[in-house]
Design a protein around this motif. Structure first.
Motif, short mmCIF file in Angstrom:
data_model
loop_
_atom_site.label_atom_id
_atom_site.label_comp_id
_atom_site.label_asym_id
_atom_site.label_seq_id
_atom_site.Cartn_x
_atom_site.Cartn_y
_atom_site.Cartn_z
N ALA A 74 -22.95 -6.46 -88.11
CA ALA A 74 -24.06 -5.99 -87.27
C ALA A 74 -24.76 -7.16 -86.60
O ALA A 74 -25.08 -7.11 -85.39
N ASP A 75 -24.99 -8.25 -87.34
CA ASP A 75 -25.62 -9.45 -86.76
C ASP A 75 -24.74 -10.05 -85.67
O ASP A 75 -25.24 -10.48 -84.62
N LEU A 76 -23.44 -10.09 -85.92
CA LEU A 76 -22.51 -10.67 -84.94
C LEU A 76 -22.49 -9.85 -83.66
O LEU A 76 -22.54 -10.40 -82.55
N ARG A 77 -22.42 -8.53 -83.79
CA ARG A 77 -22.39 -7.67 -82.59
C ARG A 77 -23.69 -7.82 -81.80
O ARG A 77 -23.67 -7.83 -80.56
N ARG A 78 -24.81 -7.96 -82.50
CA ARG A 78 -26.09 -8.15 -81.82
C ARG A 78 -26.10 -9.49 -81.07
O ARG A 78 -26.56 -9.56 -79.92
N ARG A 79 -25.57 -10.53 -81.69
CA ARG A 79 -25.55 -11.85 -81.06
C ARG A 79 -24.62 -11.85 -79.85
O ARG A 79 -24.92 -12.45 -78.81
N LEU A 80 -23.48 -11.18 -79.98
CA LEU A 80 -22.54 -11.11 -78.85
C LEU A 80 -23.16 -10.39 -77.66
O LEU A 80 -22.97 -10.79 -76.49
N ALA A 81 -23.93 -9.34 -77.96
CA ALA A 81 -24.59 -8.60 -76.87
C ALA A 81 -25.64 -9.47 -76.18
O ALA A 81 -25.74 -9.48 -74.95
N GLU A 82 -26.39 -10.23 -76.98
CA GLU A 82 -27.42 -11.11 -76.40
C GLU A 82 -26.79 -12.20 -75.55
O GLU A 82 -27.35 -12.61 -74.52
N GLU A 83 -25.63 -12.70 -75.96
CA GLU A 83 -24.96 -13.77 -75.23
C GLU A 83 -24.05 -13.24 -74.13
O GLU A 83 -23.43 -14.02 -73.40
N GLU A 84 -23.93 -11.89 -74.07
CA GLU A 84 -23.05 -11.23 -73.08
C GLU A 84 -21.62 -11.72 -73.23
O GLU A 84 -20.91 -11.97 -72.25
N ARG A 85 -21.20 -11.84 -74.48
CA ARG A 85 -19.82 -12.24 -74.79
C ARG A 85 -19.00 -11.02 -75.15
O ARG A 85 -19.48 -10.09 -75.79
N GLN A 86 -17.74 -11.03 -74.73
CA GLN A 86 -16.81 -9.96 -75.05
C GLN A 86 -15.77 -10.47 -76.04
O GLN A 86 -15.09 -11.46 -75.77
N GLU A 87 -15.69 -9.86 -77.21
CA GLU A 87 -14.70 -10.23 -78.21
C GLU A 87 -14.02 -8.97 -78.73
O GLU A 87 -14.64 -7.90 -78.81
N ASP A 88 -12.72 -9.09 -79.09
CA ASP A 88 -12.01 -7.90 -79.56
C ASP A 88 -12.36 -7.61 -81.02
O ASP A 88 -12.98 -8.41 -81.72
N GLY A 89 -11.91 -6.44 -81.47
CA GLY A 89 -12.24 -5.99 -82.83
C GLY A 89 -11.69 -6.89 -83.91
O GLY A 89 -12.32 -7.09 -84.95
#
Length: 601
Positions: free
Chosen positions: A423-438
């Motif tokens: 959950a923390d990682l997905r939140r950080r990726l959203a804030e950084e506008e990064r796209q990563e696969d599952g």
């Protein structure tokens, strides 16, 4: 740095003997050679090492400490080998000798570590007799819970450090697979699922915790069941084939459940449960009787303990055989010690045996260890050590429990750590506008989540209780696994950009350092071997955690204040060498804690 310290200690002893030959000769004859008492300097401004032997020698030599130090320093300054290794020695205070290694010597050590996959940590010569590390040790038919967490993680880290040092290590899982509780478990199994004894995989015991509770409830309330259970214990111990089959089924089911958690935590263990030592229990009693240690007390066979002064102890005696003729945990533990120190083929031939259990068992092991020593089972030079640890507490300071008051199941705790990390990682990726696969998200969340649980435990002095907090252990700042894992990623990225990420990368020869921040990092990196030996001897993994955290902080100060990629040569290549050695040290250190690193986060 230990290699340099060893060389310096030899030079100091030579200087002592030259300065005071008569005293040195007398000391050698007495078997107590003069000791320069070399150790790390107490403060950076005092240099790298400090020799304090002059103070201890003042009384036997009948000289002022400073006069002794002056005589030693005069000899040191006249020795070319000392001049090649150190700057001129200095006397401080009443007679301390401060020693600072030459910059070029430190630079050579850094280059040596870069070329060494062990990063300068020497391995013990020849391996020798094995070291036994007894850890984890859950009970059959009971699920592993948070109480097993510390033993498993601490024991694994200690085993990894000892193995890295070159010791042959027996990682033993002393599971509770024998005893009176199996009477009720086997009886319950025979009555509720008799088909399991005749047909393979006819029944899945499912939640062993529930199965155990059902059996225990019947044992506590049903007198007929209780009587049958006691008869079942006799059958099991007598080798009844049906009882043995039921016992084996319960053990196998538990092993599968345990192994899932061990695989998840990357823990290697060889199971050798209580049942293994069953054939050796009678020999324990016979040995103790022959040594004149057994005393009959109320029908039980006991060994009364002694105090430190050899007088009778106020502690309860160690019961070796109960009044009904049966044995107990102490008997099994004594048989295990006897077997582990005995030479092959009758035993393991160990020279050091380490038990990683909670502090509540300290008095038990103190008694058992004393009996083993008095029985003569510990060979000369053998080490028998209890590694105690405190409780895992909730943030309220009380023993960690679920909201319903139950013990926290280890599987559920690990699941929650990974879920929170994701959950923390997905939140950080959203804030950084990064796209990563599952796959990336799952790998990072699993690695960081499990690392956070391990590191939070290991970074605390094991002797104390510690408060379990997901928020603290998953934080990207402070002394946490996420912080250190991120530091590895960041530093490896810097080295990669500069072309210094691979082993064998060409660095300036010699390496050239000039800034104070560089020298601070150099000295921190060269302390790695001393820290590993400290953990090996004192069995405190938090010392390694503290070192790695401090290393990352020293690196950050270096990188923030000194240009690396934009520096001119040879400074650029020398600083990139420090970057790579820092990343390698963090990776190796975390690996010894059982924590894998990531390329990206």
């Amino acid at each position: 740095m230990l290699r340099l310290a060893h060389a310096l200690n030899i030079l100091l002893q030579r200087a002592l003997e030259s300065a005071f030959p008569e005293a040195a000769s007398a000391a050698r004859e007495a078997g107590t050679p003069l000791d320069p008492q070399l150790g790390p300097a107490s403060k950076p401004e005092f240099g790298d090492f400090q020799a304090n032997g002059a103070l201890a020698l003042a009384r036997p030599l009948r000289l002022a400490p400073r006069a002794i130090a002056s005589a030693i320093v005069a000899q040191l300054k006249a020795d070319p080998a000392v001049s090649a290794l150190c700057l001129p020695p200095e006397i401080a205070g009443p007679g301390f000798i401060n020693l600072t290694l030459r910059p070029e010597v430190l630079a050579v050590e850094v280059a040596r570590c870069l070329e060494d996959p062990r990063l300068g940590v020497e391995a013990v010569a020849g391996g020798g007799a094995p070291v036994v590390v007894d850890f984890s040790s859950p009970n059959i038919a009971k699920e592993m819970h948070v109480g097993h967490l510390r033993s498993t993680i601490i024991g694994d880290a200690l085993a990894r450090v000892l193995e890295f040092r070159g010791h042959p290590v027996l990682r033993l899982n002393h599971v509770g697979d024998w005893g009176t509780q199996f009477g009720m478990l086997i009886t319950h199994l025979k009555q509720v699922a008799p088909e399991a004894l005749d047909t393979a995989d006819a029944v899945d015991l499912g939640d062993l915790v529930a199965f155990y509770r059902q059996a225990k409830a019947r044992f506590d309330t049903d007198e007929a069941f209780q009587a049958t259970a006691r008869e079942e214990v006799v059958k099991l111990q007598g080798g009844d084939p049906v009882s043995r089959k039921a016992w084996q089924l319960l053990c196998d089911q538990s092993r599968r459940e345990f192994q899932r958690l061990y695989d998840r935590l990357d823990i290697r263990l060889d199971e050798r449960g209580e049942s293994f030592y069953n054939p050796y229990l009678e020999a324990v009693v016979a040995d103790l009787a022959a040594a004149g240690l057994l005393v009959s007390d109320g029908g039980a066979q006991c060994v009364f303990l002694e105090g430190k002064d050899g007088t009778a102890s106020q502690s309860p005696p160690v019961i070796v055989r109960k009044s009904d003729g049966g044995f107990n945990y102490a008997t099994t533990d004594l048989a295990a010690i006897r077997y582990r120190f005995a030479g092959p083929p009758a035993g393991d031939g160990a020279r050091r045996v380490i038990y990683v259990t909670d502090a509540g068992q300290a008095s038990h092991f103190a008694g058992v260890f004393q009996v083993a020593r008095r029985a003569g089972w510990i060979p000369e030079g053998g080490r028998l050590e209890h590694v105690p640890f405190g409780l895992v507490q909730g943030e309220d300071g009380k023993k960690l429990k679920t909201r319903s008051g139950d013990t926290v199941r280890l599987k559920e705790l690990l699941d929650e750590a990974v879920e929170r990390c994701e959950a923390d990682l997905r939140r950080r990726l959203a804030e950084e506008e990064r796209q990563e696969d599952g796959a990336f998200i799952r790998e990072v969340a699993t690695t960081v989540g499990l690392a956070a649980v391990k590191y939070a435990d290991l970074s605390t002095n094991r002797i104390t209780n510690y408060q379990f907090s997901f928020d603290r252990m998953l934080a990207l700042s402070g002394n946490t696994a996420p912080y250190l894992l991120y530091a590895v990623v960041r530093i490896a990225g810097i080295a990669r950009k500069g072309g210094a990420d691979a082993a064998g990368s060409a660095f300036p020869a010699p390496l050239v350092f000039g800034e104070s921040q560089e020298w601070a990092l150099v000295r921190q990196l060269l302390q790695f071997d001393a820290v590993i030996l400290e953990v090996e001897q004192e069995l405190l993994p938090n010392r390694l955690c503290s070192y790695l955290f401090e290393l990352s902080q020293v690196f950050n100060r270096f990188y923030d204040q000194v240009p690396v990629l934009k520096a001119a040569e040879p400074a650029r290549g020398s600083r990139l060498a420090l970057c790579r050695l820092t990343a390698d040290t963090l990776k190796l250190g975390l690996g010894l804690l059982g924590i894998p690193t990531l390329e990206r986060m």
